[in-house]
Design an enzyme around this catalytic site. Sequence first.
Site, short mmCIF file in Angstrom:
data_model
loop_
_atom_site.label_atom_id
_atom_site.label_comp_id
_atom_site.label_asym_id
_atom_site.label_seq_id
_atom_site.Cartn_x
_atom_site.Cartn_y
_atom_site.Cartn_z
N TRP A 1 -12.56 20.66 59.57
CA TRP A 1 -13.64 21.16 59.06
C TRP A 1 -13.18 22.25 57.85
CZ3 TRP A 1 -17.93 19.35 60.52
CH2 TRP A 1 -19.17 19.83 60.01
N ASP B 1 -16.95 27.79 50.51
CA ASP B 1 -18.48 28.41 50.11
C ASP B 1 -19.23 28.09 51.01
OD1 ASP B 1 -18.73 25.54 50.07
OD2 ASP B 1 -19.92 25.78 48.19
N GLU C 1 -19.83 25.17 52.55
CA GLU C 1 -18.78 24.34 53.23
C GLU C 1 -17.85 23.27 52.43
OE1 GLU C 1 -19.56 25.13 57.79
OE2 GLU C 1 -20.91 23.32 57.19
N GLU C 2 -17.97 23.32 51.19
CA GLU C 2 -17.72 22.04 50.51
C GLU C 2 -16.43 22.17 49.48
OE1 GLU C 2 -21.69 19.74 50.45
OE2 GLU C 2 -21.11 20.73 48.58
N GLU D 1 -34.30 20.77 57.37
CA GLU D 1 -33.36 20.87 56.35
C GLU D 1 -33.80 20.65 54.90
OE1 GLU D 1 -28.33 20.53 56.57
OE2 GLU D 1 -29.74 18.82 56.23
#
Length: 461
Positions: free
Chosen positions: A131, A195, A198-199, A426
């Site tokens: 992750w 960030d 999550e990228e 979402e």
Amino acid sequence: MVSIKFSLIAVCLAAATTNAQLASWITNETSIAYTKMYANIQPSGTVSGCVIASPSKSNPDYYYHWVRDAAMTMKVVVDQYNTTRAGDSTLVSMLKNFVTFSRTGQTEYTRCGCLGEPKFHVDGTSYTGDWGRPQNDGPAIRATALIKFAYSYIAQTGDVAYVKSKLYDSALPTYSVIKADLEYVAHNWQSTCFDLWEEVTGLHFFTLMVQRRALIEGAAFANYLGDTGAGTSYLQQAASILTSLNTFWDSSNGLIQTSLSSSSSKTSGLDTAQILGVLHGYANDGQFSPNNDKLLATTYLLKQRFQNLYPINYNNPTYATAIGRYPEDVYNGVGTSQGNPWILCTAAFAELYYKAAITYNQDGKIYVTSNNLNFLKQFYSSATSGAIYSSGSTEFTTIINGLNAGGDAFLNTIKWHANTDGSLGEEWDRTRGYNTGAADLTWSYASFITASLARAGTPAF
């Protein structure tokens, strides 16, 4: 089904939702959002204190406790405990369970070996698969939420012992949640991390904003409990963060950059993270406030890019632009192809507009600069750089009314695309407008609630 929806669009565009209709819907939707949000806090099958990001377990699997998402959610819970549900024993139990869950997570083995672990299983154990880690915004937001809870809890119960035992013990090494989070932020804010999406690794405006706020409020709380040495240290680090934040301004392109020291595909430099950074990181000290002219310049550019990016935004006079994460986004809610508008991002724009109006009213003046000129001309076309519009003037009133109407337009966008039962997912499919990605996203509900509270003039902290 798609053809039916398109056949209805022309009818819906022909008659704008009235203010009364929208206000009624917002009231009802806010109630639904609270119910749906609370349903995702320690639901059956999870350990007490767990906040799931979504009930979705596949396509996508969001059935985890994300530190950031959970902290965002618990800010809304704390706000209710501090206002409309003061002294509510159910909320106290929920918040204390969250404290226990958080402390367990702080002491769990994690692959990053730090408090920057982004997510945990619903049984409280850490996720050890691959992750994007570390993510250093979560501890800061959690500290902000729990500091507010600590103040309210002491005021309502007088139980200082619980606060000093579980929340802030002034010890090093610490055995308490807030102190651990603040120490982590104070010692690691200069480190690169992933960030909020999550990228991307680097230094991020959003992360630094929430870290600065945590340290400023943490310093006040440390001093309140007699830990003055820590209070001084936290303020010193907060001052250094502000120096770093000021370097994010890109004067040549007229925007606040989202990340520095990163190899990112975000060639535009634009990201709704800048708006979210101010909404969650403003420390009420005049630095990067909701009406900051550089932020409004960035907001204007974002809105323009998204207006021309998504087909559902074309020629929609009755509601505002549906807002995505960033223009180069390729995540479609399940995999990668083309990015979509996000509900929480659209709600964030509404909240920012309302809070900008509130802040201008507090200031009593609107200063027009070369930075915010294009943004303000959306509401007052005759605005000129260098002008100062004072409270009570026609220009001031026109801009304030325009900001509030603009916020309403973003919420009207959510109204149009929301599921018939009021549930919020979402994302919206960029072409058809239907909900896609994770269903019942907890952060979507929390963001809608905070936008609604800002609209009512009672913004959450």
